[in-house]
Write a protein that holds these residues in place. Sequence first.
Motif, PDB file in Angstrom:
ATOM      1  N   LEU A  95       0.835  -1.209   0.000  1.00 20.74           N
ATOM      2  CA  LEU A  95       0.000   0.000   0.000  1.00 20.74           C
ATOM      3  C   LEU A  95       0.867   1.255   0.000  1.00 20.74           C
ATOM      4  CD1 LEU A  95      -2.795  -0.914   2.585  1.00 20.74           C
ATOM      5  CD2 LEU A  95      -3.176  -0.338   0.175  1.00 20.74           C
ATOM      6  N   GLN A  96       1.860   1.275   0.876  1.00 20.84           N
ATOM      7  CA  GLN A  96       2.727   2.444   0.981  1.00 20.84           C
ATOM      8  C   GLN A  96       3.570   2.618  -0.277  1.00 20.84           C
ATOM      9  OE1 GLN A  96       2.570   4.587   3.597  1.00 20.84           O
ATOM     10  NE2 GLN A  96       0.937   3.300   4.440  1.00 20.84           N
ATOM     11  N   ASP A  97       4.146   1.524  -0.768  1.00 19.02           N
ATOM     12  CA  ASP A  97       5.041   1.601  -1.923  1.00 19.02           C
ATOM     13  C   ASP A  97       4.313   2.016  -3.201  1.00 19.02           C
ATOM     14  OD1 ASP A  97       7.150   0.825  -0.355  1.00 19.02           O
ATOM     15  OD2 ASP A  97       7.113  -1.280  -0.975  1.00 19.02           O
ATOM     16  N   ILE A  98       3.038   1.642  -3.308  1.00 21.47           N
ATOM     17  CA  ILE A  98       2.296   1.931  -4.543  1.00 21.47           C
ATOM     18  C   ILE A  98       1.602   3.289  -4.483  1.00 21.47           C
ATOM     19  CG2 ILE A  98       0.350   1.211  -5.991  1.00 21.47           C
ATOM     20  CD1 ILE A  98       1.029  -1.697  -5.185  1.00 21.47           C
ATOM     21  N   TYR A  99       0.883   3.551  -3.398  1.00 23.96           N
ATOM     22  CA  TYR A  99      -0.003   4.719  -3.373  1.00 23.96           C
ATOM     23  C   TYR A  99       0.606   5.958  -2.721  1.00 23.96           C
ATOM     24  CZ  TYR A  99      -3.296   1.117  -4.736  1.00 23.96           C
ATOM     25  OH  TYR A  99      -3.922   0.087  -5.405  1.00 23.96           O
ATOM     26  N   ARG A 100       1.594   5.777  -1.861  1.00 27.43           N
ATOM     27  CA  ARG A 100       2.314   6.926  -1.316  1.00 27.43           C
ATOM     28  C   ARG A 100       3.666   7.044  -2.030  1.00 27.43           C
ATOM     29  NH1 ARG A 100       0.007   9.333   2.989  1.00 27.43           N
ATOM     30  NH2 ARG A 100      -1.373   8.114   4.345  1.00 27.43           N
ATOM     31  N   ASN A 101       3.613   7.245  -3.301  1.00 30.05           N
ATOM     32  CA  ASN A 101       4.827   7.217  -4.100  1.00 30.05           C
ATOM     33  C   ASN A 101       4.697   8.212  -5.246  1.00 30.05           C
ATOM     34  OD1 ASN A 101       7.052   6.499  -5.741  1.00 30.05           O
ATOM     35  ND2 ASN A 101       6.931   4.367  -5.098  1.00 30.05           N
ATOM     36  N   ASP A 102       5.619   9.160  -5.307  1.00 27.80           N
ATOM     37  CA  ASP A 102       5.587  10.163  -6.372  1.00 27.80           C
ATOM     38  C   ASP A 102       5.956   9.586  -7.730  1.00 27.80           C
ATOM     39  OD1 ASP A 102       4.844  12.174  -4.629  1.00 27.80           O
ATOM     40  OD2 ASP A 102       6.913  12.813  -4.233  1.00 27.80           O
ATOM     41  N   ARG A 103       6.439   8.360  -7.746  1.00 31.88           N
ATOM     42  CA  ARG A 103       6.857   7.746  -9.005  1.00 31.88           C
ATOM     43  C   ARG A 103       5.759   6.896  -9.629  1.00 31.88           C
ATOM     44  NH1 ARG A 103      12.177   4.513  -8.140  1.00 31.88           N
ATOM     45  NH2 ARG A 103      11.769   4.093 -10.342  1.00 31.88           N
ATOM     46  N   THR A 104       4.569   6.904  -9.064  1.00 31.45           N
ATOM     47  CA  THR A 104       3.471   6.143  -9.669  1.00 31.45           C
ATOM     48  C   THR A 104       2.376   7.087 -10.141  1.00 31.45           C
ATOM     49  OG1 THR A 104       2.336   5.831  -7.543  1.00 31.45           O
ATOM     50  CG2 THR A 104       3.910   4.134  -8.218  1.00 31.45           C
ATOM     51  N   THR A 105       1.644   6.641 -11.129  1.00 34.79           N
ATOM     52  CA  THR A 105       0.517   7.410 -11.646  1.00 34.79           C
ATOM     53  C   THR A 105      -0.570   6.440 -12.087  1.00 34.79           C
ATOM     54  OG1 THR A 105      -0.123   9.161 -13.204  1.00 34.79           O
ATOM     55  CG2 THR A 105       1.339   7.451 -14.045  1.00 34.79           C
ATOM     56  N   LYS A 106      -1.722   6.982 -12.422  1.00 40.32           N
ATOM     57  CA  LYS A 106      -2.792   6.133 -12.945  1.00 40.32           C
ATOM     58  C   LYS A 106      -2.485   5.746 -14.391  1.00 40.32           C
ATOM     59  CE  LYS A 106      -6.538   7.872 -10.036  1.00 40.32           C
ATOM     60  NZ  LYS A 106      -7.860   8.524  -9.964  1.00 40.32           N
ATOM     61  N   PRO A 107      -2.810   4.515 -14.786  1.00 40.54           N
ATOM     62  CA  PRO A 107      -2.580   4.102 -16.176  1.00 40.54           C
ATOM     63  C   PRO A 107      -3.583   4.752 -17.120  1.00 40.54           C
ATOM     64  CG  PRO A 107      -3.670   2.358 -14.965  1.00 40.54           C
ATOM     65  CD  PRO A 107      -3.337   3.420 -13.959  1.00 40.54           C
ATOM     66  N   LYS A 108      -3.298   4.653 -18.418  1.00 37.25           N
ATOM     67  CA  LYS A 108      -4.153   5.280 -19.421  1.00 37.25           C
ATOM     68  C   LYS A 108      -5.577   4.751 -19.411  1.00 37.25           C
ATOM     69  CE  LYS A 108      -0.364   6.300 -22.616  1.00 37.25           C
ATOM     70  NZ  LYS A 108       0.214   6.043 -23.968  1.00 37.25           N
ATOM     71  N   ALA A 109      -5.760   3.512 -18.953  1.00 31.22           N
ATOM     72  CA  ALA A 109      -7.095   2.903 -18.946  1.00 31.22           C
ATOM     73  C   ALA A 109      -8.078   3.680 -18.082  1.00 31.22           C
ATOM     74  CB  ALA A 109      -7.009   1.462 -18.461  1.00 31.22           C
ATOM     75  N   TYR A 110      -7.598   4.526 -17.160  1.00 35.62           N
ATOM     76  CA  TYR A 110      -8.500   5.271 -16.288  1.00 35.62           C
ATOM     77  C   TYR A 110      -9.373   6.264 -17.043  1.00 35.62           C
ATOM     78  CZ  TYR A 110      -7.530   3.812 -11.540  1.00 35.62           C
ATOM     79  OH  TYR A 110      -7.468   3.093 -10.371  1.00 35.62           O
ATOM     80  N   ILE A 111      -8.988   6.590 -18.263  1.00 41.04           N
ATOM     81  CA  ILE A 111      -9.816   7.504 -19.035  1.00 41.04           C
ATOM     82  C   ILE A 111     -11.187   6.895 -19.294  1.00 41.04           C
ATOM     83  CG2 ILE A 111      -9.217   6.764 -21.362  1.00 41.04           C
ATOM     84  CD1 ILE A 111      -9.397  10.404 -20.114  1.00 41.04           C
ATOM     85  N   ALA A 112     -11.300   5.565 -19.129  1.00 39.10           N
ATOM     86  CA  ALA A 112     -12.597   4.885 -19.301  1.00 39.10           C
ATOM     87  C   ALA A 112     -13.624   5.373 -18.294  1.00 39.10           C
ATOM     88  CB  ALA A 112     -12.420   3.372 -19.147  1.00 39.10           C
ATOM     89  N   LEU A 113     -13.167   5.928 -17.162  1.00 35.81           N
ATOM     90  CA  LEU A 113     -14.097   6.407 -16.144  1.00 35.81           C
ATOM     91  C   LEU A 113     -14.656   7.776 -16.474  1.00 35.81           C
ATOM     92  CD1 LEU A 113     -12.133   5.362 -12.937  1.00 35.81           C
ATOM     93  CD2 LEU A 113     -13.967   4.125 -14.082  1.00 35.81           C
ATOM     94  N   GLY A 114     -14.092   8.422 -17.479  1.00 39.36           N
ATOM     95  CA  GLY A 114     -14.542   9.773 -17.811  1.00 39.36           C
ATOM     96  C   GLY A 114     -15.596   9.772 -18.886  1.00 39.36           C
ATOM     97  N   PRO A 115     -16.217  10.935 -19.114  1.00 37.45           N
ATOM     98  CA  PRO A 115     -17.277  11.052 -20.117  1.00 37.45           C
ATOM     99  C   PRO A 115     -16.752  11.203 -21.538  1.00 37.45           C
ATOM    100  CG  PRO A 115     -16.984  13.141 -18.996  1.00 37.45           C
ATOM    101  CD  PRO A 115     -16.055  12.167 -18.319  1.00 37.45           C
ATOM    102  N   GLY A 116     -15.450  11.372 -21.705  1.00 31.86           N
ATOM    103  CA  GLY A 116     -14.891  11.510 -23.037  1.00 31.86           C
ATOM    104  C   GLY A 116     -13.442  11.093 -23.036  1.00 31.86           C
ATOM    105  N   LEU A 117     -12.963  10.575 -24.164  1.00 31.23           N
ATOM    106  CA  LEU A 117     -11.617  10.014 -24.201  1.00 31.23           C
ATOM    107  C   LEU A 117     -10.534  11.072 -24.131  1.00 31.23           C
ATOM    108  CD1 LEU A 117     -12.071   7.253 -26.924  1.00 31.23           C
ATOM    109  CD2 LEU A 117     -12.007   6.979 -24.455  1.00 31.23           C
ATOM    110  N   SER A 118     -10.851  12.327 -24.378  1.00 32.82           N
ATOM    111  CA  SER A 118      -9.817  13.365 -24.429  1.00 32.82           C
ATOM    112  C   SER A 118      -9.852  14.308 -23.235  1.00 32.82           C
ATOM    113  CB  SER A 118      -9.970  14.178 -25.724  1.00 32.82           C
ATOM    114  OG  SER A 118     -11.243  14.811 -25.751  1.00 32.82           O
TER     115      SER A 118
END
Length: 533
Positions: A95-118
């Motif tokens: 949990l700490q290594d993944i989510y409390r880490n400035d070197r991680t980000t959300k993957p591109k697939a997260y755009i699926a949660l939005g109302p538009g791809l751009s």
Amino acid sequence: MSAAFKWSSIMLSTTLGYIIPGLSIYILIYVTYQIFLHPLSSYPGLLIAKLTDGYNGFYAFQRGLHLKTRQNQLTYGAVVRQGPNKLVFNSIKALQDIYRNDRTTKPKAYIALGPGLSIQTTITAIDRHVHRSRRQLVGQVVSERFMRMFEPTMIDQINLFIQQILPSALNSAPVNITERSKNLGLNIAGLLGFGYDLGLQTSEENRFMFDMLHAGSLWSSIFLQWPNARRFRLGLISLRVFRQLRGKYLSVVEKMIASRQRQDKDAQRDLYSVLADALDSENGGLRQSELWAEANLFLVAAGDTAKTALCAVFFYLSRNDDCYKKLAHEIRSTFTVGSEIRGPALAACRYLRACIDEALRMSPPAAGVLWRESLHTAGDLPFTVDGHVIPGGTLVGVNIYSVHHIAEYFPDPFTYQPERWLDNTMPTEKKRIMRDAFVPFSLGPRGCAGQAMAYSEISLAVAKTMWYFDFERAKGRLGEIGAGAQGAGEGREQPGEFQLLDNFTASHDGPYLTFHCRENLYEDLNNAESREG
């Protein structure tokens, strides 16, 4: 038989003669690579999960991926390969290594949660700088300070929630808390977002929005887990729902935003009052399309978390008499009239907070894996998670439901025990471990910004309900809705556990409760309570 037909048959046979062997060779090479040569080949997991994200997509479609992931971890261990390029972990260190880490980000697939791809929003933004700027804006609205200013509006809505229960209480008719909580949560979200009353608690006119939001959440979850599903256009299965409801839904959102824009930006204490100054594209601010995107996701995020947690609290209290009696005593001995039940006084109700936290632990509103990937730059040290060096391009995450049910962190994890949060005899180290493993709102810079809002809404709704009413689970089969049962499916066998359907956030049904008025206190609902705030 004509010569042309013969020629076509020969060409087809020749073409298939090349394609089928070629495809077979490709599949053989792909399978061999994934199993034996891939950088993640040494990690255990089901064969099908190593070959395709369709495995995750299938269980996302069934809305049971959080349960399947836990079952896989029980079978294969604390680190499981659950996709061609995915590793699921199950520890505090991860949990700490993944989510409390400035070197991680959300993957591109997260755009699926939005109302538009751009369009990137606070929830879907991949770029950390975009996320930080949006989070600073939205975070102001759901902060503890803002919640104190918004509390009178929230109390008005919760008083209405209580009033809607009253007729059923007077007639001893069962109430489906999921339906009531959905109306309450989304109505509060509309008011907090744009000062707009959707009227969901008193009118059916806008309740079609739930069908639209449910279908959207389900397919967004599938696309998040299986990005290729969007390319295959599998969402066309639900196209009929979208065609029927999308226009009506967007019309409501347009009306909401337009009515707010006609007012002065400071006329309401809401999201728009914060975003209005940022609506200046010439200076790099928000565009109108981005305002729409934020509005859509704000409604879902702000309305969903509290809804699920509220249902879970009512479920567990109705099935644990000792907890029910302790909480009822705390609330009814702390206050003398219903109008006293407000934020500052509620802060002293420690058992109430423990009941909420235990419900969030057992039935977290976002129960699945929140995927992250590393940002590799030249000269970086290797990215490690709980001692494992993670190859570039690998998605990593922790299944929240799994970590909340580790017996080492939470003894007897399938038993509702609010007392665990108040145990003064527990060693300090065990308390720290328990707190570190408790992540219903995730953690780190990408954690849920609405934590203060959720606790405020749940605390007020539970305390006020228990002030005016006693309740119990409904008799017969209705009273079993929402509970686990033998034969209900893998991971759903626990009769004392509130069952969630995982579509990134959560869907559920029940509990069905029967309410009883406490003396004549309900008369206060139409008198002093209506004059609050």
